[in-house]
Design an enzyme around this catalytic site. Structure first.
Site, PDB file in Angstrom:
ATOM      1  N   TYR A   1       2.618 -10.496   1.544  1.00 16.86           N
ATOM      2  CA  TYR A   1       3.172  -9.834   0.368  1.00 16.86           C
ATOM      3  C   TYR A   1       4.289 -10.703  -0.202  1.00 16.86           C
ATOM      4  O   TYR A   1       5.180 -11.138   0.518  1.00 16.86           O
ATOM      5  CB  TYR A   1       3.711  -8.445   0.717  1.00 16.86           C
ATOM      6  CG  TYR A   1       2.639  -7.416   0.977  1.00 16.86           C
ATOM      7  CD1 TYR A   1       1.629  -7.189   0.057  1.00 16.86           C
ATOM      8  CD2 TYR A   1       2.650  -6.654   2.149  1.00 16.86           C
ATOM      9  CE1 TYR A   1       0.649  -6.242   0.279  1.00 16.86           C
ATOM     10  CE2 TYR A   1       1.668  -5.692   2.384  1.00 16.86           C
ATOM     11  CZ  TYR A   1       0.679  -5.499   1.442  1.00 16.86           C
ATOM     12  OH  TYR A   1      -0.294  -4.557   1.666  1.00 16.86           O
TER      13      TYR A   1
ATOM     14  N   SER B   1      -0.603  -7.894   8.851  1.00 16.77           N
ATOM     15  CA  SER B   1       0.027  -7.693   7.555  1.00 16.77           C
ATOM     16  C   SER B   1       1.510  -8.051   7.610  1.00 16.77           C
ATOM     17  O   SER B   1       2.131  -8.028   8.675  1.00 16.77           O
ATOM     18  CB  SER B   1      -0.130  -6.225   7.136  1.00 16.77           C
ATOM     19  OG  SER B   1       0.691  -5.909   6.037  1.00 16.77           O
TER      20      SER B   1
ATOM     21  N   ARG C   1      -6.115   2.450  -3.657  1.00 14.47           N
ATOM     22  CA  ARG C   1      -4.749   2.924  -3.414  1.00 14.47           C
ATOM     23  C   ARG C   1      -3.744   2.428  -4.452  1.00 14.47           C
ATOM     24  O   ARG C   1      -2.555   2.753  -4.383  1.00 14.47           O
ATOM     25  CB  ARG C   1      -4.307   2.484  -2.013  1.00 14.47           C
ATOM     26  CG  ARG C   1      -5.132   3.127  -0.922  1.00 14.47           C
ATOM     27  CD  ARG C   1      -5.025   2.385   0.396  1.00 14.47           C
ATOM     28  NE  ARG C   1      -3.787   2.627   1.118  1.00 14.47           N
ATOM     29  CZ  ARG C   1      -3.542   3.674   1.910  1.00 14.47           C
ATOM     30  NH1 ARG C   1      -4.458   4.627   2.034  1.00 14.47           N
ATOM     31  NH2 ARG C   1      -2.412   3.803   2.559  1.00 14.47           N
TER      32      ARG C   1
ATOM     33  N   THR D   1      -1.970 -11.065  -0.986  1.00 12.68           N
ATOM     34  CA  THR D   1      -2.363  -9.858  -1.711  1.00 12.68           C
ATOM     35  C   THR D   1      -1.710  -9.859  -3.084  1.00 12.68           C
ATOM     36  O   THR D   1      -0.487  -9.967  -3.196  1.00 12.68           O
ATOM     37  CB  THR D   1      -1.957  -8.603  -0.925  1.00 12.68           C
ATOM     38  OG1 THR D   1      -2.626  -8.615   0.342  1.00 12.68           O
ATOM     39  CG2 THR D   1      -2.341  -7.348  -1.673  1.00 12.68           C
TER      40      THR D   1
ATOM     41  N   LYS E   1      -6.386 -11.910  -2.243  1.00 11.12           N
ATOM     42  CA  LYS E   1      -6.977 -10.584  -2.037  1.00 11.12           C
ATOM     43  C   LYS E   1      -6.532  -9.659  -3.169  1.00 11.12           C
ATOM     44  O   LYS E   1      -5.338  -9.492  -3.412  1.00 11.12           O
ATOM     45  CB  LYS E   1      -6.529 -10.005  -0.702  1.00 11.12           C
ATOM     46  CG  LYS E   1      -7.110  -8.628  -0.400  1.00 11.12           C
ATOM     47  CD  LYS E   1      -6.677  -8.155   0.983  1.00 11.12           C
ATOM     48  CE  LYS E   1      -7.272  -6.791   1.298  1.00 11.12           C
ATOM     49  NZ  LYS E   1      -6.651  -5.699   0.491  1.00 11.12           N
TER      50      LYS E   1
ATOM     51  N   HIS F   1      -7.824  -2.573  -3.339  1.00 15.36           N
ATOM     52  CA  HIS F   1      -6.904  -2.056  -2.320  1.00 15.36           C
ATOM     53  C   HIS F   1      -7.351  -0.673  -1.832  1.00 15.36           C
ATOM     54  O   HIS F   1      -6.537   0.208  -1.571  1.00 15.36           O
ATOM     55  CB  HIS F   1      -5.470  -1.985  -2.868  1.00 15.36           C
ATOM     56  CG  HIS F   1      -4.423  -2.344  -1.857  1.00 15.36           C
ATOM     57  ND1 HIS F   1      -3.999  -3.629  -1.631  1.00 15.36           N
ATOM     58  CD2 HIS F   1      -3.702  -1.579  -1.001  1.00 15.36           C
ATOM     59  CE1 HIS F   1      -3.071  -3.649  -0.707  1.00 15.36           C
ATOM     60  NE2 HIS F   1      -2.874  -2.407  -0.292  1.00 15.36           N
TER      61      HIS F   1
ATOM     62  N   ARG G   1       0.637   7.327  -4.883  1.00 11.71           N
ATOM     63  CA  ARG G   1      -0.071   7.966  -3.771  1.00 11.71           C
ATOM     64  C   ARG G   1       0.514   9.365  -3.559  1.00 11.71           C
ATOM     65  O   ARG G   1       1.472   9.562  -2.812  1.00 11.71           O
ATOM     66  CB  ARG G   1       0.038   7.098  -2.526  1.00 11.71           C
ATOM     67  CG  ARG G   1      -0.500   5.687  -2.775  1.00 11.71           C
ATOM     68  CD  ARG G   1      -0.380   4.794  -1.566  1.00 11.71           C
ATOM     69  NE  ARG G   1      -0.696   3.400  -1.912  1.00 11.71           N
ATOM     70  CZ  ARG G   1      -0.661   2.390  -1.048  1.00 11.71           C
ATOM     71  NH1 ARG G   1      -0.337   2.612   0.213  1.00 11.71           N
ATOM     72  NH2 ARG G   1      -0.947   1.169  -1.445  1.00 11.71           N
TER      73      ARG G   1
END
Length: 381
Positions: free
Chosen positions: A132, A109, A281, A158, A254, A278, A167
């Protein structure tokens, strides 16, 4: 409870819960808002029944698949996830080694805790990079160039994180980068000293993909705040088209959940999409990927590799997704709990159990290869 006592997703989750300080466990286990989407992701499989065939001669099982130009020995891969060395000091190296051993895809990532180039040099198996898209366009260019130089097989952009999900578990515990915990969170670390000992006696935690480019000296930042403050909400299809052109290779989006977006991904030249929310999330109340899979496969399945993740816990879940037309599935928590519980040995056990489940379930379904699975194998209640 020991690693050998783990025989399922639930077992790995329980072992991780026992070994991790609560703020870290809840970061892995938690999701957005009321976590209804997180819950639905797995429950969506329950409304779908498998219809087996018998007397098919299934001594030899071939569960290999090819996605995004990569040959995988099993139809599930380890989805790229952030902060793995926070969960266990071996981090991405443990996951990469285990995925390499089992012949499946692994990813680093943008928020990975090991260097993309170092992982690429150390392991020969198929690898993707979860990218990202930042507000700083120059940073995006540098990160793309670094990934090309590292010879990463698949770029995985993503697209469902243009702002952070709510969250609430993290808000309650104070989980952030670096740690800035609430009093109750600090107490949880105090009663799990083994994690702290491992964390303090191994290589210092860092974010190699970002350390040279992003200044985090202003203080701790939650993952949600990172998404909101640093990622670009203005990202659009023109940006994706430019990235596809620059990358000039296997390029996957994604976080695609609509037929309209799946068709646009084909139009701009993507070679794959991952139907994903995700892991529940981000947008609570969104549809589960399994519920959405069929209509997306019907629309673009002949034009692009359709992959699904979120909610996968069993081999039967894998077979149901493949029967609906997914070329492969990705999973995050299924190996993260195992990583947190026991490092590389945990990830290897999670992959081995999943491989055995898929092999056994294929035999029970009367199929010897993935290509034999189809909607004929399914009935919805």
């Amino acid at each position: 409870m020991r690693l050998n006592d783990c025989h399922s997703f639930a077992d790995f989750r329980e072992l991780a819960r026992r070994r991790l300080p609560s703020p870290i466990f809840n970061y892995i286990d938690g999701a957005a808002d009321d976590e209804t989407t997180y819950d639905r992701n797995t429950k969506s499989f329950e409304a779908c029944d498998l219809v087996p065939n018998v007397l098919r001669g299934v001594e030899n099982i071939d569960m290999s698949v090819k996605i995004l130009g990569q040959n995988l020995d099993m139809p599930i891969y380890c989805s790229p996830t952030a902060l793995q060395r926070v969960f266990h000091h071996q981090g991405e190296n443990a996951v990469a080694a285990a995925a390499d051993k089992f012949g499946t895809l692994f990813g680093v990532s943008s928020l990975g805790t090991v260097s993309l180039s170092e992982i690429r040099k150390s392991y020969s198996g198929p690898q993707c990079y979860q990218f990202y898209f930042h507000k700083d366009r120059a940073l995006n260019r540098v990160m793309l160039e670094d990934a090309k130089e590292a010879n990463v097989d698949v770029m995985m952009l993503t697209v469902d994180t243009i702002t952070g999900g709510n969250r609430e578990r993290d808000l309650k515990t104070g989980f952030s980068i670096p740690f800035k915990l609430s009093l109750s969170g600090i107490l949880q670390f105090a009663i799990k000293p083994l994690w702290a000992l491992n964390y303090l006696t191994h290589e210092k935690f860092s974010l190699p993909q970002l350390d040279d480019h992003v200044d985090m000296s202003d203080g701790p930042i939650s993952i949600g705040k990172y998404f909101t403050d640093m990622l670009d909400p203005c990202m659009n299809w023109d940006d994706v088209a430019k990235m596809v052109e620059f990358w000039d290779g296997q390029f996957c989006l994604k976080g695609v959940m609509s037929v309209e977006d799946a068709k646009k991904a084909v139009d701009v030249g993507c070679t794959g999409i991952v139907i994903s929310n995700h892991g529940g999330r981000q947008l609570d109340g969104s549809r589960s990927p399994f519920d959405q899979l069929s209509e997306i496969v019907d629309a673009v399945g002949d034009d692009i590799d359709v992959i699904m993740d979120s909610g996968i816990q069993r081999g039967t879940h894998v077979l149901k997704a493949l029967s609906l037309g997914a070329k492969a599935v990705g999973g995050g928590r299924f190996y993260l709990f195992a990583l947190a519980a026991a490092g590389q040995l945990g990830v290897e056990r999670a992959l081995e159990l999943m491989r055995l489940e898929i092999e056994r379930d294929m035999r029970l379904m009367g199929v010897s290869s993935i290509s034999e699975l189809s909607t004929k194998n399914l009935r919805f209640r």
